[in-house]
Design a protein around this motif. Structure first.
Motif, PDB file in Angstrom:
ATOM      1  N   TYR A  71       0.849  -1.143  -0.131  1.00 23.32           N
ATOM      2  CA  TYR A  71      -0.098  -0.027  -0.062  1.00 23.32           C
ATOM      3  C   TYR A  71       0.869   1.226  -0.029  1.00 23.32           C
ATOM      4  O   TYR A  71       0.358   2.145  -0.558  1.00 23.32           O
ATOM      5  CB  TYR A  71      -0.995  -0.045   1.082  1.00 23.32           C
ATOM      6  N   ALA A  72       2.181   1.274   0.540  1.00 20.10           N
ATOM      7  CA  ALA A  72       2.885   2.422   0.920  1.00 20.10           C
ATOM      8  C   ALA A  72       3.664   2.587  -0.487  1.00 20.10           C
ATOM      9  O   ALA A  72       4.293   3.672  -0.612  1.00 20.10           O
ATOM     10  CB  ALA A  72       3.844   2.192   1.900  1.00 20.10           C
ATOM     11  N   ILE A  73       3.567   1.570  -1.355  1.00 24.21           N
ATOM     12  CA  ILE A  73       4.760   1.982  -2.623  1.00 24.21           C
ATOM     13  C   ILE A  73       4.522   3.063  -3.370  1.00 24.21           C
ATOM     14  O   ILE A  73       5.305   3.952  -3.705  1.00 24.21           O
ATOM     15  CB  ILE A  73       4.789   0.631  -3.619  1.00 24.21           C
ATOM     16  N   PRO A  74       3.252   3.396  -3.594  1.00 28.09           N
ATOM     17  CA  PRO A  74       2.875   4.535  -4.566  1.00 28.09           C
ATOM     18  C   PRO A  74       3.256   6.052  -3.825  1.00 28.09           C
ATOM     19  O   PRO A  74       4.107   6.935  -4.474  1.00 28.09           O
ATOM     20  CB  PRO A  74       1.251   4.617  -4.770  1.00 28.09           C
ATOM     21  N   SER A  75       3.065   6.077  -2.337  1.00 26.79           N
ATOM     22  CA  SER A  75       3.319   7.258  -1.757  1.00 26.79           C
ATOM     23  C   SER A  75       5.009   7.350  -1.543  1.00 26.79           C
ATOM     24  O   SER A  75       5.558   8.346  -1.619  1.00 26.79           O
ATOM     25  CB  SER A  75       2.787   7.174  -0.044  1.00 26.79           C
ATOM     26  N   MET A  76       5.486   6.134  -1.486  1.00 28.69           N
ATOM     27  CA  MET A  76       7.012   5.722  -1.373  1.00 28.69           C
ATOM     28  C   MET A  76       7.692   6.548  -2.510  1.00 28.69           C
ATOM     29  O   MET A  76       8.711   7.270  -2.597  1.00 28.69           O
ATOM     30  CB  MET A  76       7.423   4.414  -1.030  1.00 28.69           C
ATOM     31  N   LEU A  77       7.154   6.154  -3.666  1.00 25.77           N
ATOM     32  CA  LEU A  77       7.769   6.506  -5.168  1.00 25.77           C
ATOM     33  C   LEU A  77       7.468   8.073  -5.256  1.00 25.77           C
ATOM     34  O   LEU A  77       8.359   8.712  -5.841  1.00 25.77           O
ATOM     35  CB  LEU A  77       7.257   5.808  -6.200  1.00 25.77           C
ATOM     36  N   SER A  78       6.394   8.672  -4.620  1.00 21.50           N
ATOM     37  CA  SER A  78       6.212  10.081  -4.827  1.00 21.50           C
ATOM     38  C   SER A  78       7.266  10.745  -4.237  1.00 21.50           C
ATOM     39  O   SER A  78       7.856  11.704  -4.607  1.00 21.50           O
ATOM     40  CB  SER A  78       4.826  10.265  -4.251  1.00 21.50           C
TER      41      SER A  78
END
Length: 254
Positions: free
Chosen positions: A173-180
């Motif tokens: 779940y955290a991957i999109p925020s992490m990549l941002s």
């Protein structure tokens, strides 16, 4: 994305840039602006072509420093985010300090790092790390906190351990925020490397800018700015492509 869609998204900003350069060139010619104050785009292009070999050495040094600092900064940000997510009490104690650390001007912190750690690569890496780790840490913690609570409750009721919940639910779940956060850090890392070289280095775009500023070579300063923009844009695009590739693993949100 189809070729027609790519062209539709590319041509408006491309035309805007070309019109801006044409207006710049025309204004310099019409108003007879001195070259040392504001060189024309054609002058900058000619100077870049003439000094391409020397510029590549400086660019390579900055690129190497940027990549090392960026990697260390991202890794530090991820470790901080994962630890603070698992330790809420420590997070409540340290989070305000993390925010305060970003209020210290980089240009003021650099000389102190040079005094403490010398003029080698270590203070430069520390400076870039301080610039890069915060967006990654904040974005990753935000992504971890946005995990679907229904899914978490379901896994807890099914007897899943904290490690399993982290690996199979919270981390995806955290991957999109992490990549941002990583995309923001990618652009910050170039800025951090240039500032570090400006404060103390024998090679690099920051050192090159410092020398050309002292000589009133405005055209070469513009060349350095253009190189910084290109490196920042290239790093942003690479992370965006990585994000697009990883999006296939993005969990569906309800």
């Amino acid at each position: 994305m189809k070729k027609s869609q790519i062209w539709t998204s590319v041509w408006p900003p491309l035309v805007a840039v070309l019109l801006f350069l044409a207006a710049w060139e025309l204004a310099v010619d019409v108003f007879h602006v001195d070259k040392w104050i504001l060189p024309s785009p054609a002058d900058i292009g000619r100077e870049a072509a003439a000094g391409a070999a020397g510029l590549w050495d400086h660019t390579k040094a900055t690129l190497q420093l940027t990549l090392i600092g960026f990697a260390v900064g991202v890794l530090t940000g991820l470790i901080v985010a994962f630890l603070l997510h698992r330790l809420p009490l420590v997070k409540s104690a340290l989070y305000p300090l993390l925010i305060l650390s970003q209020n210290v001007p980089t240009i003021a912190l650099g000389p102190l790092l040079m005094i403490w750690f010398g003029f080698g690569i270590l203070p430069k890496i520390i400076l870039i790390t301080l610039v890069c780790f915060f967006p990654v840490a904040v974005a990753t913690m935000d992504g971890l906190n946005r995990t679907d609570p229904l899914m978490r409750n379901y896994m807890e009721m099914a007897g899943a351990e904290k490690g399993q919940i982290f690996r199979k639910l919270e981390f995806p779940y955290a991957i999109p925020s992490m990549l941002s956060g990583i995309k923001i850090s990618a652009t910050y890392s170039v800025m951090g490397a240039v500032i570090a070289e400006w404060l103390g280095a024998e090679k690099g775009i920051g050192y090159y800018m410092k020398m050309q500023k002292s000589s009133f070579r405005t055209d070469r300063v513009f060349i350095a700015i253009l190189i910084i923009v290109v490196i920042s844009l290239a790093m942003f695009v690479l992370i965006a492509l990585l994000e697009r590739w990883l999006s296939r693993y993005k969990p569906e949100r309800k």
